[in-house]
Write a protein that holds these residues in place. Sequence first.
Motif, PDB file in Angstrom:
ATOM      1  N   GLU A   1       0.803  -1.226   0.000  1.00  0.00           N
ATOM      2  CA  GLU A   1       0.000   0.000   0.000  1.00  0.00           C
ATOM      3  C   GLU A   1       0.839   1.281   0.000  1.00  0.00           C
ATOM      4  N   GLN A   2       2.015   1.250   0.617  1.00  0.00           N
ATOM      5  CA  GLN A   2       2.803   2.471   0.768  1.00  0.00           C
ATOM      6  C   GLN A   2       3.956   2.594  -0.223  1.00  0.00           C
ATOM      7  N   GLN A   3       4.387   1.467  -0.803  1.00  0.00           N
ATOM      8  CA  GLN A   3       5.490   1.513  -1.754  1.00  0.00           C
ATOM      9  C   GLN A   3       5.059   1.162  -3.176  1.00  0.00           C
ATOM     10  N   ILE A   4       4.325   0.057  -3.288  1.00  0.00           N
ATOM     11  CA  ILE A   4       4.088  -0.511  -4.614  1.00  0.00           C
ATOM     12  C   ILE A   4       2.914   0.154  -5.324  1.00  0.00           C
ATOM     13  N   ARG A   5       1.789   0.307  -4.662  1.00  0.00           N
ATOM     14  CA  ARG A   5       0.676   1.030  -5.293  1.00  0.00           C
ATOM     15  C   ARG A   5       1.067   2.454  -5.706  1.00  0.00           C
ATOM     16  N   PRO A   6       1.724   3.231  -4.836  1.00  0.00           N
ATOM     17  CA  PRO A   6       2.094   4.595  -5.239  1.00  0.00           C
ATOM     18  C   PRO A   6       3.050   4.642  -6.426  1.00  0.00           C
ATOM     19  N   TRP A   7       3.677   3.504  -6.758  1.00  0.00           N
ATOM     20  CA  TRP A   7       4.570   3.468  -7.910  1.00  0.00           C
ATOM     21  C   TRP A   7       3.832   2.958  -9.142  1.00  0.00           C
ATOM     22  N   ASN A   8       2.520   3.176  -9.142  1.00  0.00           N
ATOM     23  CA  ASN A   8       1.649   2.864 -10.280  1.00  0.00           C
ATOM     24  C   ASN A   8       1.569   1.375 -10.591  1.00  0.00           C
ATOM     25  N   VAL A   9       1.749   0.543  -9.601  1.00  0.00           N
ATOM     26  CA  VAL A   9       1.465  -0.882  -9.771  1.00  0.00           C
ATOM     27  C   VAL A   9       0.058  -1.111  -9.247  1.00  0.00           C
ATOM     28  N   LEU A  10      -0.889  -1.202 -10.179  1.00  0.00           N
ATOM     29  CA  LEU A  10      -2.310  -1.239  -9.818  1.00  0.00           C
ATOM     30  C   LEU A  10      -3.017  -2.492 -10.317  1.00  0.00           C
TER      31      LEU A  10
ATOM     32  N   LEU B   1      -0.908  -7.458  -7.525  1.00  0.00           N
ATOM     33  CA  LEU B   1      -1.019  -7.140  -6.098  1.00  0.00           C
ATOM     34  C   LEU B   1      -1.404  -8.385  -5.292  1.00  0.00           C
ATOM     35  N   ASP B   2      -2.295  -9.195  -5.838  1.00  0.00           N
ATOM     36  CA  ASP B   2      -2.666 -10.439  -5.162  1.00  0.00           C
ATOM     37  C   ASP B   2      -1.480 -11.404  -5.108  1.00  0.00           C
ATOM     38  N   MET B   3      -0.703 -11.457  -6.189  1.00  0.00           N
ATOM     39  CA  MET B   3       0.453 -12.347  -6.237  1.00  0.00           C
ATOM     40  C   MET B   3       1.489 -11.979  -5.166  1.00  0.00           C
ATOM     41  N   LEU B   4       1.634 -10.686  -4.885  1.00  0.00           N
ATOM     42  CA  LEU B   4       2.612 -10.246  -3.888  1.00  0.00           C
ATOM     43  C   LEU B   4       2.249 -10.726  -2.481  1.00  0.00           C
ATOM     44  N   ILE B   5       0.996 -11.074  -2.290  1.00  0.00           N
ATOM     45  CA  ILE B   5       0.572 -11.654  -1.007  1.00  0.00           C
ATOM     46  C   ILE B   5       0.893 -13.148  -0.976  1.00  0.00           C
ATOM     47  N   VAL B   6       0.748 -13.802  -2.133  1.00  0.00           N
ATOM     48  CA  VAL B   6       0.910 -15.254  -2.218  1.00  0.00           C
ATOM     49  C   VAL B   6       2.391 -15.654  -2.266  1.00  0.00           C
ATOM     50  N   VAL B   7       3.177 -14.949  -3.081  1.00  0.00           N
ATOM     51  CA  VAL B   7       4.607 -15.256  -3.217  1.00  0.00           C
ATOM     52  C   VAL B   7       5.345 -14.496  -2.115  1.00  0.00           C
TER      53      VAL B   7
ATOM     54  N   ALA C   1       8.024  -5.356  -8.731  1.00  0.00           N
ATOM     55  CA  ALA C   1       6.598  -5.389  -9.058  1.00  0.00           C
ATOM     56  C   ALA C   1       6.307  -4.616 -10.338  1.00  0.00           C
ATOM     57  N   ARG C   2       6.960  -3.489 -10.510  1.00  0.00           N
ATOM     58  CA  ARG C   2       6.724  -2.681 -11.714  1.00  0.00           C
ATOM     59  C   ARG C   2       7.232  -3.392 -12.961  1.00  0.00           C
ATOM     60  N   ILE C   3       8.364  -4.069 -12.847  1.00  0.00           N
ATOM     61  CA  ILE C   3       8.874  -4.851 -13.977  1.00  0.00           C
ATOM     62  C   ILE C   3       7.833  -5.875 -14.419  1.00  0.00           C
ATOM     63  N   VAL C   4       7.285  -6.610 -13.466  1.00  0.00           N
ATOM     64  CA  VAL C   4       6.300  -7.643 -13.793  1.00  0.00           C
ATOM     65  C   VAL C   4       5.068  -7.026 -14.447  1.00  0.00           C
ATOM     66  N   GLN C   5       4.610  -5.896 -13.942  1.00  0.00           N
ATOM     67  CA  GLN C   5       3.430  -5.251 -14.514  1.00  0.00           C
ATOM     68  C   GLN C   5       3.673  -4.780 -15.939  1.00  0.00           C
TER      69      GLN C   5
END
Length: 216
Positions: A12-21, A26-32, A67-71
């Motif tokens: 919420e504080q690093q990845i979303r603000p970097w335009n990873v939406l 986002l769900d994968m970052l919880i699982v992996v 995360a941004r690379i993957v998106q």
Amino acid sequence: MNIEKARFNMIEQQIRPWNVLDKDILDMLIVVKRENYFPDEQKSLAFFDTELPLPGGATAMCPRVEARIVQELALKKNESVLLLGAASGYLAALLAHMTRHVTVMEASAELKALAEKNLADNGVRNVSVLHANGLTTAHTGTYDVIVVAGGLEAMPEHLQKQLNIGGRLLAIAGALPVMRANVVTRVSESGFSSRTAFDTVIAPLSGSVPASQFKF
């Protein structure tokens, strides 16, 4: 330390603000589980917005860049991926979660062993880690996606030629103070398009050499 709270804050504080939406990412970052790819003394740091040291003087990218690379690659489940640079194995795990198979080339035997162990310990079966310098090793076959997980001065042309038509290559190139993540798409047998995805700074790819040694 509350691991799940730290993971939530990372997203919420690093990845979303970097335009990873993208919700799937986002769900994968919880699982992996990112912390599983670092030793006990680094687990609490795995959620920080910072690069982490790895054996041999290497570093792992910060979470928002991974995360941004993957998106940016818009991955599909039936695609094959070539990843240059194993780091701790975490980026390979993210790519493997969203694609059919990932081949990793790593110039450091120590990092190859680390990534293989982490991936095996976390049950990731669709990744092969090779001890090879992906920038200088003769490649056979082509891929739908190629990712260079380390900084380069410029993009070696031979990597673009390893793409299938419709395939995407992402590499972060340039020099301080600003490096740019470029995405090259193979649009035909001889045609390529390119775009700048984002600006960042990362450590050089293990085994990379100055751009002057490549032909463009």
